[in-house]
Design a protein around this motif. Structure first.
Motif, PDB file in Angstrom:
ATOM      1  N   VAL A  32     -53.308 -10.910  22.131  1.00 48.11           N
ATOM      2  CA  VAL A  32     -53.739 -11.801  21.302  1.00 48.11           C
ATOM      3  C   VAL A  32     -52.486 -12.510  20.536  1.00 48.11           C
ATOM      4  O   VAL A  32     -52.528 -13.896  20.189  1.00 48.11           O
ATOM      5  CB  VAL A  32     -54.525 -11.003  20.210  1.00 48.11           C
ATOM      6  CG1 VAL A  32     -55.097 -12.286  19.058  1.00 48.11           C
ATOM      7  CG2 VAL A  32     -55.935 -10.625  20.759  1.00 48.11           C
ATOM      8  N   PHE A  33     -51.542 -11.678  20.244  1.00 47.88           N
ATOM      9  CA  PHE A  33     -50.341 -12.527  19.601  1.00 47.88           C
ATOM     10  C   PHE A  33     -49.895 -13.327  20.548  1.00 47.88           C
ATOM     11  O   PHE A  33     -49.110 -14.541  19.923  1.00 47.88           O
ATOM     12  CB  PHE A  33     -49.227 -11.047  19.073  1.00 47.88           C
ATOM     13  CG  PHE A  33     -48.048 -11.765  18.623  1.00 47.88           C
ATOM     14  CD1 PHE A  33     -48.094 -12.045  17.042  1.00 47.88           C
ATOM     15  CD2 PHE A  33     -46.866 -11.787  19.367  1.00 47.88           C
ATOM     16  CE1 PHE A  33     -46.937 -12.467  16.467  1.00 47.88           C
ATOM     17  CE2 PHE A  33     -45.737 -12.335  18.699  1.00 47.88           C
ATOM     18  CZ  PHE A  33     -45.657 -12.483  17.290  1.00 47.88           C
ATOM     19  N   LYS A  34     -49.732 -13.036  21.843  1.00 48.28           N
ATOM     20  CA  LYS A  34     -49.153 -13.844  22.844  1.00 48.28           C
ATOM     21  C   LYS A  34     -49.610 -15.314  22.833  1.00 48.28           C
ATOM     22  O   LYS A  34     -49.070 -16.288  22.928  1.00 48.28           O
ATOM     23  CB  LYS A  34     -49.075 -13.143  24.271  1.00 48.28           C
ATOM     24  CG  LYS A  34     -48.447 -13.984  25.294  1.00 48.28           C
ATOM     25  CD  LYS A  34     -48.557 -13.389  26.671  1.00 48.28           C
ATOM     26  CE  LYS A  34     -48.102 -14.167  27.914  1.00 48.28           C
ATOM     27  NZ  LYS A  34     -48.138 -13.428  28.992  1.00 48.28           N
ATOM     28  N   TYR A  35     -51.032 -15.147  22.718  1.00 47.18           N
ATOM     29  CA  TYR A  35     -51.944 -16.518  22.729  1.00 47.18           C
ATOM     30  C   TYR A  35     -52.117 -17.243  21.434  1.00 47.18           C
ATOM     31  O   TYR A  35     -52.990 -18.159  21.528  1.00 47.18           O
ATOM     32  CB  TYR A  35     -53.301 -16.306  23.589  1.00 47.18           C
ATOM     33  CG  TYR A  35     -53.204 -15.682  25.040  1.00 47.18           C
ATOM     34  CD1 TYR A  35     -53.015 -17.017  26.079  1.00 47.18           C
ATOM     35  CD2 TYR A  35     -53.115 -14.614  25.451  1.00 47.18           C
ATOM     36  CE1 TYR A  35     -52.694 -16.704  27.244  1.00 47.18           C
ATOM     37  CE2 TYR A  35     -53.033 -14.234  26.777  1.00 47.18           C
ATOM     38  CZ  TYR A  35     -52.938 -15.444  27.649  1.00 47.18           C
ATOM     39  OH  TYR A  35     -52.647 -15.162  29.130  1.00 47.18           O
ATOM     40  N   MET A  36     -51.639 -16.653  20.431  1.00 51.88           N
ATOM     41  CA  MET A  36     -51.835 -17.257  18.926  1.00 51.88           C
ATOM     42  C   MET A  36     -51.604 -18.816  18.975  1.00 51.88           C
ATOM     43  O   MET A  36     -52.216 -19.561  18.389  1.00 51.88           O
ATOM     44  CB  MET A  36     -51.159 -16.477  18.133  1.00 51.88           C
ATOM     45  CG  MET A  36     -51.845 -15.318  17.530  1.00 51.88           C
ATOM     46  SD  MET A  36     -53.429 -15.355  17.135  1.00 51.88           S
ATOM     47  CE  MET A  36     -52.986 -16.076  15.184  1.00 51.88           C
ATOM     48  N   PRO A  37     -50.279 -19.131  19.498  1.00 52.21           N
ATOM     49  CA  PRO A  37     -49.891 -20.626  19.573  1.00 52.21           C
ATOM     50  C   PRO A  37     -51.015 -21.617  20.324  1.00 52.21           C
ATOM     51  O   PRO A  37     -51.385 -22.406  19.679  1.00 52.21           O
ATOM     52  CB  PRO A  37     -48.683 -20.693  20.406  1.00 52.21           C
ATOM     53  CG  PRO A  37     -48.003 -19.283  20.228  1.00 52.21           C
ATOM     54  CD  PRO A  37     -48.932 -18.387  20.243  1.00 52.21           C
ATOM     55  N   ILE A  52     -54.401 -20.700  20.416  1.00 48.91           N
ATOM     56  CA  ILE A  52     -55.579 -20.698  19.720  1.00 48.91           C
ATOM     57  C   ILE A  52     -55.307 -21.518  18.469  1.00 48.91           C
ATOM     58  O   ILE A  52     -56.043 -22.375  18.200  1.00 48.91           O
ATOM     59  CB  ILE A  52     -55.689 -19.257  19.225  1.00 48.91           C
ATOM     60  CG1 ILE A  52     -56.090 -18.340  20.333  1.00 48.91           C
ATOM     61  CG2 ILE A  52     -56.684 -19.391  18.209  1.00 48.91           C
ATOM     62  CD1 ILE A  52     -55.962 -16.693  20.073  1.00 48.91           C
ATOM     63  N   PHE A  53     -53.964 -21.674  17.924  1.00 50.02           N
ATOM     64  CA  PHE A  53     -53.963 -22.401  16.727  1.00 50.02           C
ATOM     65  C   PHE A  53     -53.774 -23.853  17.177  1.00 50.02           C
ATOM     66  O   PHE A  53     -54.286 -24.841  16.303  1.00 50.02           O
ATOM     67  CB  PHE A  53     -52.518 -21.933  16.002  1.00 50.02           C
ATOM     68  CG  PHE A  53     -52.603 -20.948  14.811  1.00 50.02           C
ATOM     69  CD1 PHE A  53     -53.043 -21.359  13.637  1.00 50.02           C
ATOM     70  CD2 PHE A  53     -52.886 -19.667  15.230  1.00 50.02           C
ATOM     71  CE1 PHE A  53     -53.007 -20.612  12.595  1.00 50.02           C
ATOM     72  CE2 PHE A  53     -53.245 -18.653  14.464  1.00 50.02           C
ATOM     73  CZ  PHE A  53     -53.335 -19.173  12.765  1.00 50.02           C
ATOM     74  N   GLY A  54     -53.230 -24.216  18.268  1.00 52.29           N
ATOM     75  CA  GLY A  54     -52.874 -25.555  18.853  1.00 52.29           C
ATOM     76  C   GLY A  54     -54.348 -26.053  19.057  1.00 52.29           C
ATOM     77  O   GLY A  54     -54.868 -27.251  18.558  1.00 52.29           O
ATOM     78  N   VAL A  55     -55.396 -25.333  19.600  1.00 53.01           N
ATOM     79  CA  VAL A  55     -56.869 -25.963  19.748  1.00 53.01           C
ATOM     80  C   VAL A  55     -57.711 -26.323  18.318  1.00 53.01           C
ATOM     81  O   VAL A  55     -58.147 -27.074  18.160  1.00 53.01           O
ATOM     82  CB  VAL A  55     -57.840 -24.886  20.625  1.00 53.01           C
ATOM     83  CG1 VAL A  55     -59.105 -25.288  20.613  1.00 53.01           C
ATOM     84  CG2 VAL A  55     -57.225 -24.682  21.736  1.00 53.01           C
ATOM     85  N   MET A  56     -57.323 -25.188  17.448  1.00 58.07           N
ATOM     86  CA  MET A  56     -57.998 -25.330  16.102  1.00 58.07           C
ATOM     87  C   MET A  56     -57.397 -26.450  15.333  1.00 58.07           C
ATOM     88  O   MET A  56     -58.022 -27.433  14.802  1.00 58.07           O
ATOM     89  CB  MET A  56     -57.834 -23.934  15.129  1.00 58.07           C
ATOM     90  CG  MET A  56     -58.654 -23.062  15.405  1.00 58.07           C
ATOM     91  SD  MET A  56     -58.027 -21.566  14.543  1.00 58.07           S
ATOM     92  CE  MET A  56     -58.332 -22.124  12.991  1.00 58.07           C
ATOM     93  N   PHE A  57     -55.922 -26.741  15.418  1.00 58.07           N
ATOM     94  CA  PHE A  57     -55.307 -27.897  14.752  1.00 58.07           C
ATOM     95  C   PHE A  57     -55.470 -29.141  15.394  1.00 58.07           C
ATOM     96  O   PHE A  57     -55.315 -30.302  14.769  1.00 58.07           O
ATOM     97  CB  PHE A  57     -53.547 -27.623  14.576  1.00 58.07           C
ATOM     98  CG  PHE A  57     -53.554 -26.828  13.578  1.00 58.07           C
ATOM     99  CD1 PHE A  57     -52.670 -27.069  12.535  1.00 58.07           C
ATOM    100  CD2 PHE A  57     -53.811 -25.221  13.500  1.00 58.07           C
ATOM    101  CE1 PHE A  57     -52.272 -26.371  11.211  1.00 58.07           C
ATOM    102  CE2 PHE A  57     -53.424 -24.517  12.345  1.00 58.07           C
ATOM    103  CZ  PHE A  57     -52.856 -25.041  11.401  1.00 58.07           C
ATOM    104  N   ALA A  58     -55.831 -29.147  16.640  1.00 61.76           N
ATOM    105  CA  ALA A  58     -56.226 -30.278  17.264  1.00 61.76           C
ATOM    106  C   ALA A  58     -57.361 -31.104  16.601  1.00 61.76           C
ATOM    107  O   ALA A  58     -57.636 -32.428  16.616  1.00 61.76           O
ATOM    108  CB  ALA A  58     -56.713 -30.223  18.481  1.00 61.76           C
TER     109      ALA A  58
END
Length: 465
Positions: free
Chosen positions: A419-424, A426-432
């Motif tokens: 989960v920590f590995k894929y956080m960027p 996940i946040f990238g999709v949200m911040f889009a």
């Protein structure tokens, strides 16, 4: 603005804000209220008569006077009915968003008339200015009435609250308003009189009203009665609101983080006065916040540097005590004590940034100046998402860089590690989907944090030791 008035009863039917287009480069101004539109939004003031059988709507108002005095346009509307003279005096200037309204009635009849002055805002619950996206600031912006009274400095009374129970408060000061994303319509009666502030639902018309009512009195023959107020309809811009009432800027609601949001907006406005661009204002405010938090961040990043330096020792202890968790825990605590490191300090930068991130989000929601405000190149609206998704991608790269600089916890759960590995990502999709101004703030914050981590990295710590 332009204003449409019903000459039958003096009601304000429609207001268009010329300086706030409906969309970028549009010649059509924002329609703040429109009784003929789907939102059914209007403002009305006058006198309410106790004797409901009396009818005063046969004759129309006509413009009796129209002149300029002390840089203000004065328009006096008048109509005569049944030996009564009704007047509505409007005073306004070209540089303000409010009108001074004076309603008066003169009794030229031979009998008394019982009446009460009133002023109210009617509107439906329909909101055509928002977005269906939960990430759009408009979806989080408050829509509904808000009051200031002697008992509450600022109180929002939502449509749902009115649905359950009407609002009523007697007060000698304050104002009433209908608030929507970026804009407000407000009534500010003469302060000092005991007036009834109220809000209720009209089920027959499917509308809600927020208004103020004066004392009911008998108007004797030959006497007159006057009711004065200011009506504001325009943007939630602090200096404009303050011209109307010293506390009307409370309608710019930064939530419980107002103590961060207000200085943040003040700093943005000061930087905008220098740069002339709200995007650069966000850049400079981000740098300013990072500078203010630098001493605390430095403690955390130095601690991270030490954590990375002792990573081999931590892995060695993990292998040695793989089958004895109690011994592993004691050995790790001894190592932390010996090397003077604290794993909990790794969360400090994120914890420090979250209040500022949330406060900036509310500033973004409330700051009408960011509406359709351009930055550079493809960013033509800081209040909308990045159309090319370039900022979210840059933000994802900056977060990934920060992740590589952070020490990986020894013995972490594999699922948590993934989960920590894929956080960027996940946040990238949200911040889009977030507004470009917010993504710009977070990208710069991540970028500066990565630079701070490098400055206080393991090599620096090893050299100093």
């Amino acid at each position: 603005w332009s204003l449409t008035i019903d000459l039958n009863n003096g009601e304000f039917l429609k207001a268009e804000l010329k300086k706030f287009p409906t969309e970028i480069d549009s010649e059509n101004g924002k329609i703040l209220f429109n009784k003929c539109g789907p939102e059914k939004y209007s403002q009305k003031s006058g006198f309410e008569f106790l004797d409901r059988s009396l009818k005063f709507a046969e004759n129309n108002f006509y413009i009796k006077e129209n002149f300029v005095s002390n840089d203000k346009r004065i328009i006096v509307l008048e109509k005569k009915e049944n030996n009564f003279i009704f007047k509505k005096k409007l005073s306004f200037s070209n540089v303000d968003y409010f009108i001074d309204v004076e309603d008066s009635i003169l009794n030229n009849s031979s009998s008394s008339l019982t009446l009460a002055p009133f002023s109210k805002i009617d509107r439906s619950e329909v909101d055509l200015s928002g977005s269906n996206s939960i990430f759009d600031p408009a979806s989080f912006a408050y829509l509904g009435p808000a009051f200031q009274t002697s008992s509450e400095n600022y109180e929002k009374v939502s449509f749902n609250d009115i649905e359950e129970d009407s609002f009523r408060e007697v007060s000698d000061k304050g104002w009433i308003s209908m608030i929507e994303h970026y804009f407000i319509t407000a009534i500010i009666p003469v302060q000092g009189d005991n007036l009834i502030y109220q809000a209720k639902r009209n089920s027959k018309l499917d509308t809600y009203s927020a208004g103020v009512v004066g004392a009911t009195e008998a108007l004797l023959p030959g006497n007159s009665r006057t009711f004065n107020q200011k009506v504001y309809f325009g943007p939630k811009v602090k200096q404009e609101l303050l011209k109307t009432h010293p506390d009307l800027d409370l309608a710019i609601d930064y939530g419980w983080l107002w103590w961060i949001g207000q200085p943040m907006y003040a700093a943005m406005k000061a930087f905008h006065a220098i740069t002339g661009n709200w995007g650069w204002s966000i850049v400079l405010v981000t740098i300013l916040i990072k500078l203010l938090l630098w001493p605390l961040s430095m403690v955390s990043y130095r601690n991270m540097g030490k954590m990375r330096a002792v990573q081999p020792k931590m892995q060695e202890i993990q292998q040695r005590y793989a089958d004895d968790r109690q011994a592993l825990s004691k050995a790790m605590m001894d190592l932390y004590k010996k090397e003077k490191v604290n794993p909990a300090l790794g969360c400090l930068p994120m914890l420090m940034q979250m209040p500022f991130f949330l406060a900036f989000y509310w500033v973004l929601i409330e700051t009408v100046e960011l509406r359709y405000a351009p930055f550079l190149f493809w960013i033509t609206d800081l209040s909308a998402r990045d159309p090319l998704f370039i900022l979210p991608i840059l933000n994802m790269a900056a977060m990934w860089g920060m992740q590589q600089l952070q020490p990986q916890p020894v013995g972490a759960d594999p699922i948590q590690a993934n989960v920590f590995k894929y956080m960027p990502l996940i946040f990238g999709v949200m911040f889009a989907l977030f507004p470009a101004g917010l993504v710009l703030y977070w990208f710069l914050n991540s970028l500066i944090s990565a630079v701070q981590m490098v400055l206080h990295g393991p090599k620096r710590e090893k050299a100093s030791s």
